[in-house]
Design an enzyme around this catalytic site. Structure first.
Site, mmCIF file in Angstrom:
data_model
loop_
_atom_site.group_PDB
_atom_site.id
_atom_site.type_symbol
_atom_site.label_atom_id
_atom_site.label_comp_id
_atom_site.label_asym_id
_atom_site.label_seq_id
_atom_site.Cartn_x
_atom_site.Cartn_y
_atom_site.Cartn_z
ATOM 1 C CD GLU A 271 43.110 40.093 17.672
ATOM 2 O OE1 GLU A 271 42.082 41.000 18.186
ATOM 3 O OE2 GLU A 271 44.014 39.438 18.105
ATOM 4 C CB CYS A 305 43.941 41.842 22.222
ATOM 5 S SG CYS A 305 44.076 40.028 21.731
#
Length: 520
Positions: A271, A305
């Site tokens: 991720e 993110c």
């Protein structure tokens, strides 16, 4: 924020979280605490003061922690899943009791404002609740067999030791996403947190140790190794005792982890970075869009993110909307995350401040225009400058410029216009990353086009909410250079287990599949 204010908070919360202010904190947990590697000094981004010291892991320490996790796995695996879920539930309850203190520690160490620090701890609590329920729902399938007198089924078994590599920007939640699910799935975990946020990791494992001992289970199911990537991270990625490595962080880090783990035929759950965009259409509720963009672009000082990096605004409303954004940016309170009313805290360190300045320099070289902000903000204390604060930056740019294609982990928001929705979607997708995306529209057809197969190519696609702030119930992750992994909710639990197809013959004959005849 003065050093004494940071120190006073630390003095109040460290004893409750099992941390030492003066003596080095052991950064290795292998059923017992230790650490024989170099001493790491952690300075708070709030004011640059020394927050604490940590004994990092040596190669021998890493081996000890991995061995302990591996040894703890068989007994934990044999415990019924609902019993494992009970341990995770009690960990969630322990977090509830220390939510404020752990949230304050996140603020001190990562620089998040208090609301976000406590919100991150709430994410941990939520995933513990989710995992507790999941512990009674680790279901397989019954599949129709083509052979008479046969039953075919699919079941899921515990995998082993799960390695968890987490980043500084979510110093506790990402570990909880992974460890809570892995634990109820029957796995032990081995955590390598960011060396930029070691103290929050130690506090989490101290709490997990207590819960495990109270429950009579081996606390090494939650092992810990603190150290840098080139040493400890490489050992973890290369370790055949760790069948799955879940890595959250930069694309550069994920590429290295993925390559190393793949060479030994292990699994990677990656991720990684995002370059997230919001499309603002002519029919959008502009006030709603502005609120979402502000939180997405400047929340956690742009160090998520899922932070909003780009916006595509229809030309019919671009000037008006951009002017309102500039006005909103001018009113953003930048300051200590420990102060009430602050919305933008510091970047994690001086290197992050410099990376932001370098990006703005590149933007100007391309011909871009800074509409507001972008510079460092230094707070005077005792005649010296302190802290790693910046003014969030709003800029005009073009999507194809290298600086826009790259994820700068800082509060820089690029504003671009568009005429046709298909063009805006194409521009949104025309970056290497594919994590989160959003559209603001009151037109059903526009929303459906954005969500269709020819729409957003991201793992997360939202309508009339921003790119940041995902709930734990959905699978979290993205495509392309974001890595393709999924964490947290939905059926993300399956990656922490091994799939097994089972066929049972309850007849007195042996028919073969595909009607094959072999012998008499």
């Amino acid at each position: 924020m003065s050093a004494s204010s940071v120190s006073s908070v630390a003095r109040a919360i460290f004893p409750k979280l099992g941390l030492s202010l003066k003596a080095p904190n052991p950064g290795v947990f292998a059923g017992t605490w230790g650490g024989s590697g170099p001493v790491l000094e952690k300075y708070s981004p709030v004011d640059g003061s020394l927050l604490g010291r940590v004994l990092q892991a040596s190669a021998a320490d890493y081996d000890k922690a991995a061995t302990a996790a591996q040894a703890a796995f068989p007994t934990w695996r044999d415990l019924p899943a609902p019993k494992r879920g009970e341990v995770v539930r009690r960990y969630g309850d322990a977090l509830r009791e220390l939510k404020k203190e752990l949230g304050q520690l996140v603020a001190l160490e990562a620089g998040k404002i208090l609301a976000e620090g406590e919100g991150e701890v709430q994410e941990m609590i939520d995933i513990c609740d989710f995992a507790t329920g999941l512990s009674r729902q680790l279901h397989g399938l019954t599949i129709a067999s083509e052979r008479p007198g046969h039953r075919m089924m699919e079941q899921w078994q515990p995998l082993g030791v799960v390695g968890i590599i987490s980043a500084f920007n979510f110093p506790v939640a990402v570990w909880a996403w992974n460890s809570a699910l892995a634990a109820v799935c029957g796995d032990a975990t081995l955590w390598k947190p960011s060396e930029k946020t070691p103290l929050t990791a130690i506090a989490c494992i101290k709490l997990a140790e207590k819960v495990c001992r109270d429950c009579g289970v081996n606390p090494a199911i939650f092992s810990l190794v603190i150290g840098d990537g080139p040493s400890v991270g490489e050992l973890l990625a290369n370790d055949r005792r760790v069948p799955l490595v879940s890595a959250t962080g930069s694309t550069r880090m994920g590429r290295r982890v993925g390559e190393v783990v793949a060479k030994r035929f292990g699994r990677s759950l990656l991720e990684l970075g995002g370059n997230n965009a919001i499309i603002v259409t002519p029919s959008a509720d502009l006030k709603l869009a502005q609120r979402a963009i502000l939180f997405g672009a400047v929340g956690t000082a742009g160090q998520r993110c899922t932070s909003t990096r780009r916006i595509f605004v229809h030309e019919s409303v671009r000037k008006k909307f951009t002017a309102s954004l500039i006005a909103a940016y001018k009113s953003l309170p930048v300051g200590s995350p420990l102060d009430a009313g602050t919305l933008v805290g510091p970047l994690i360190d001086e290197a992050a401040v410099q990376a932001m300045q370098d990006a703005i320099t590149q933007l100007k070289l391309h011909g871009g225009k800074v509409l507001f902000g972008g510079g460092p903000v230094r707070q005077a204390q005792g005649g010296r400058l302190q802290g790693t604060y910046v003014t969030p930056c709003l800029a005009e740019a073009k999507n194809e410029w290298p600086v826009v294609q790259h994820e700068t982990f800082a509060p820089i928001l690029y504003v671009m216009g568009y005429e046709k929705l298909a063009d805006a979607i194409a521009l949104q997708n025309a970056v290497p990353q594919g994590l989160s995306s959003a559209i603001f529209t009151a037109d059903l057809r526009e929303a459906e086009q954005f969500l269709s197969a020819r729409g957003s190519d991201c793992g997360i696609a939202n309508v009339n909410i921003g790119t940041s702030g995902a709930e734990i119930g959905g699978a979290f992750g993205g495509e392309k250079e974001t890595g393709g992994g999924r964490e947290s909710g939905s059926d993300a639990w399956k990656v922490y287990m091994r799939r097994q197809t089972v066929t049972i013959n309850y007849s007195d004959s042996l028919p073969l599949a595909q009607g094959i005849k072999f012998g008499d």
